[in-house]
Enzyme design. Structure first.
Site, PDB file in Angstrom:
ATOM      1  N   GLU A   1      27.963  63.301  16.915  1.00 53.51           N
ATOM      2  CA  GLU A   1      28.682  62.075  16.573  1.00 53.51           C
ATOM      3  C   GLU A   1      29.755  61.870  17.649  1.00 53.51           C
ATOM      4  O   GLU A   1      30.775  62.547  17.674  1.00 53.51           O
ATOM      5  CB  GLU A   1      29.351  62.215  15.199  1.00 53.51           C
ATOM      6  CG  GLU A   1      29.830  60.903  14.655  1.00 53.51           C
ATOM      7  CD  GLU A   1      30.059  60.989  13.147  1.00 53.51           C
ATOM      8  OE1 GLU A   1      29.157  60.642  12.390  1.00 53.51           O
ATOM      9  OE2 GLU A   1      31.140  61.447  12.754  1.00 53.51           O
TER      10      GLU A   1
ATOM     11  N   CYS B 230      31.306  66.585  18.334  1.00 54.06           N
ATOM     12  CA  CYS B 230      32.071  65.404  17.954  1.00 54.06           C
ATOM     13  C   CYS B 230      33.222  65.179  18.927  1.00 54.06           C
ATOM     14  O   CYS B 230      33.946  66.110  19.284  1.00 54.06           O
ATOM     15  CB  CYS B 230      32.610  65.543  16.531  1.00 54.06           C
ATOM     16  SG  CYS B 230      33.379  64.036  15.897  1.00 54.06           S
TER      17      CYS B 230
ATOM     18  N   TYR C  46      36.138  56.162  11.124  1.00 53.56           N
ATOM     19  CA  TYR C  46      36.864  57.389  11.469  1.00 53.56           C
ATOM     20  C   TYR C  46      36.235  58.570  10.740  1.00 53.56           C
ATOM     21  O   TYR C  46      35.957  58.487   9.546  1.00 53.56           O
ATOM     22  CB  TYR C  46      38.343  57.286  11.057  1.00 53.56           C
ATOM     23  CG  TYR C  46      39.136  56.379  11.963  1.00 53.56           C
ATOM     24  CD1 TYR C  46      39.794  56.885  13.086  1.00 53.56           C
ATOM     25  CD2 TYR C  46      39.204  55.011  11.723  1.00 53.56           C
ATOM     26  CE1 TYR C  46      40.502  56.056  13.941  1.00 53.56           C
ATOM     27  CE2 TYR C  46      39.911  54.164  12.570  1.00 53.56           C
ATOM     28  CZ  TYR C  46      40.560  54.696  13.675  1.00 53.56           C
ATOM     29  OH  TYR C  46      41.244  53.874  14.525  1.00 53.56           O
ATOM     30  N   SER C  47      36.037  59.675  11.468  1.00 50.12           N
ATOM     31  CA  SER C  47      35.559  60.907  10.826  1.00 50.12           C
ATOM     32  C   SER C  47      36.637  61.398   9.862  1.00 50.12           C
ATOM     33  O   SER C  47      37.815  61.407  10.204  1.00 50.12           O
ATOM     34  CB  SER C  47      35.331  62.005  11.873  1.00 50.12           C
ATOM     35  OG  SER C  47      34.370  61.600  12.806  1.00 50.12           O
TER      36      SER C  47
ATOM     37  N   TYR D  54      31.885  58.851  20.210  1.00 45.65           N
ATOM     38  CA  TYR D  54      32.340  57.451  20.106  1.00 45.65           C
ATOM     39  C   TYR D  54      32.988  57.001  21.404  1.00 45.65           C
ATOM     40  O   TYR D  54      33.276  57.808  22.262  1.00 45.65           O
ATOM     41  CB  TYR D  54      33.321  57.300  18.943  1.00 45.65           C
ATOM     42  CG  TYR D  54      34.263  58.476  18.752  1.00 45.65           C
ATOM     43  CD1 TYR D  54      35.433  58.590  19.512  1.00 45.65           C
ATOM     44  CD2 TYR D  54      33.960  59.488  17.829  1.00 45.65           C
ATOM     45  CE1 TYR D  54      36.288  59.664  19.345  1.00 45.65           C
ATOM     46  CE2 TYR D  54      34.811  60.578  17.660  1.00 45.65           C
ATOM     47  CZ  TYR D  54      35.961  60.642  18.426  1.00 45.65           C
ATOM     48  OH  TYR D  54      36.799  61.726  18.267  1.00 45.65           O
TER      49      TYR D  54
END
Length: 297
Positions: A295, A255, A78-79, A297
């Site tokens: 980044e 992101c 997790y960021s 996901y």
């Protein structure tokens, strides 16, 4: 030389075989009434160990229990949504922005994301096992006069919350941000704009250094009368953004869900073409220069 080569970047202080046991301090709902889904700001106590991190890094969370093969659950990354000082400015906490994952599979069963449901259900005082931190891709440059373009969808706002809090909410003798921070934030509805009051307040208070544009896909229309996605909002500023990208002190960060990359890439390809530039080549050079950070996901 990249901005962070000399920096002391903490990596893997805690590994999966020997994670750090932290405790949940608070778990607050981030979306407003009427919003679809459940997104939380989870604040975790990391005091009593050696864990530290920088803005833009991620943390591993090991959910309790076993997977369907009887093996311990694997960690999920997790960021981190807080600055290195944490939300209480004492360096003893870490915060995450977590959306509960729940969906129906083809057989009509409800599938729940193991780690996201563990985190969104966490109660104050309960334990959570952490590993890391990891990641050098999303670190901020040291240059306080840089231009920082941030492109986020949903909980992808997490690292940018850390950036903006460091820039505009905290006082640092060694880092006083005087550049331009420009956030493009894509969400489905206004009720799902995470950290909305803070973002609006910072944009109001720091007009010269912070610009904030939101794309609300289900409630706003783009120039063609279709849904307003993040790349449509960016297209309204195409020439200005392209000019900023030419500056050697501009860093772009992206992101969120992987699906966002295609729309951004298409927008960039069109924008670059107006200047007879092939975007893929330009992007490669930006990556080589350490100025294009992704980044997803």
């Amino acid at each position: 030389m990249s901005a962070n080569s000399e920096k002391d970047i903490p990596v893997n202080i805690y590994r999966p075989a020997n994670p750090f046991t932290a405790k949940c301090i608070s778990n607050d709902v981030l979306v407003r009434p009427g919003a679809v889904g459940d997104t939380r700001h989870v604040k975790i106590d990391i005091s009593g160990g050696d864990l530290r991190y920088l803005e833009g890094q991620s943390i591993g969370v090991i959910p309790p229990g076993e997977d369907k093969n009887g093996k311990p659950n694997k960690l999920r990354l997790y960021s981190i949504a807080s600055t290195r000082l944490g939300d209480d400015l004492d360096g003893k906490t870490l915060s995450l922005s977590v959306k509960r994952l729940e969906y129906q599979n083809e057989a009509g069963e409800t599938i729940k994301g193991v780690c996201s449901n563990f985190l969104t259900d966490l109660k104050p005082g309960e334990e959570v096992k952490l590993t890391g931190p990891v990641g050098k891709e999303m670190l901020l440059p040291d240059d306080p006069n840089a231009t920082i373009i941030m492109i986020a969808t949903g909980t992808g706002i997490a690292p940018f919350r850390a950036f903006l809090w460091r820039m505009f909410k905290e006082q640092h003798p060694d880092y006083q941000f005087k550049g331009l921070a420009w956030l493009f934030f894509g969400v489905p509805t206004d009720t799902t704009v995470l950290y909305k009051p803070d973002l609006e307040w910072m944009a109001y208070k720091h007009k010269r250094h912070f610009r904030y544009d939101v794309a609300i896909s289900r409630e706003q229309k783009n120039a063609n009368g279709e849904k307003m996605y993040i790349q449509n909002r960016m297209a309204e500023y195409a020439d200005e953004l392209w000019e900023l990208l030419q500056k050697p002190t501009t860093h772009t960060y992206m992101c969120g869900l992987r699906g966002m990359e295609d729309g951004i890439s298409e927008f960039m390809t069109k924008t670059a073409a107006k200047s007879d530039v092939v975007w893929k080549d330009f992007e490669k050079q930006l990556k080589k220069d350490g100025r294009w950070h992704v980044e997803t996901y």
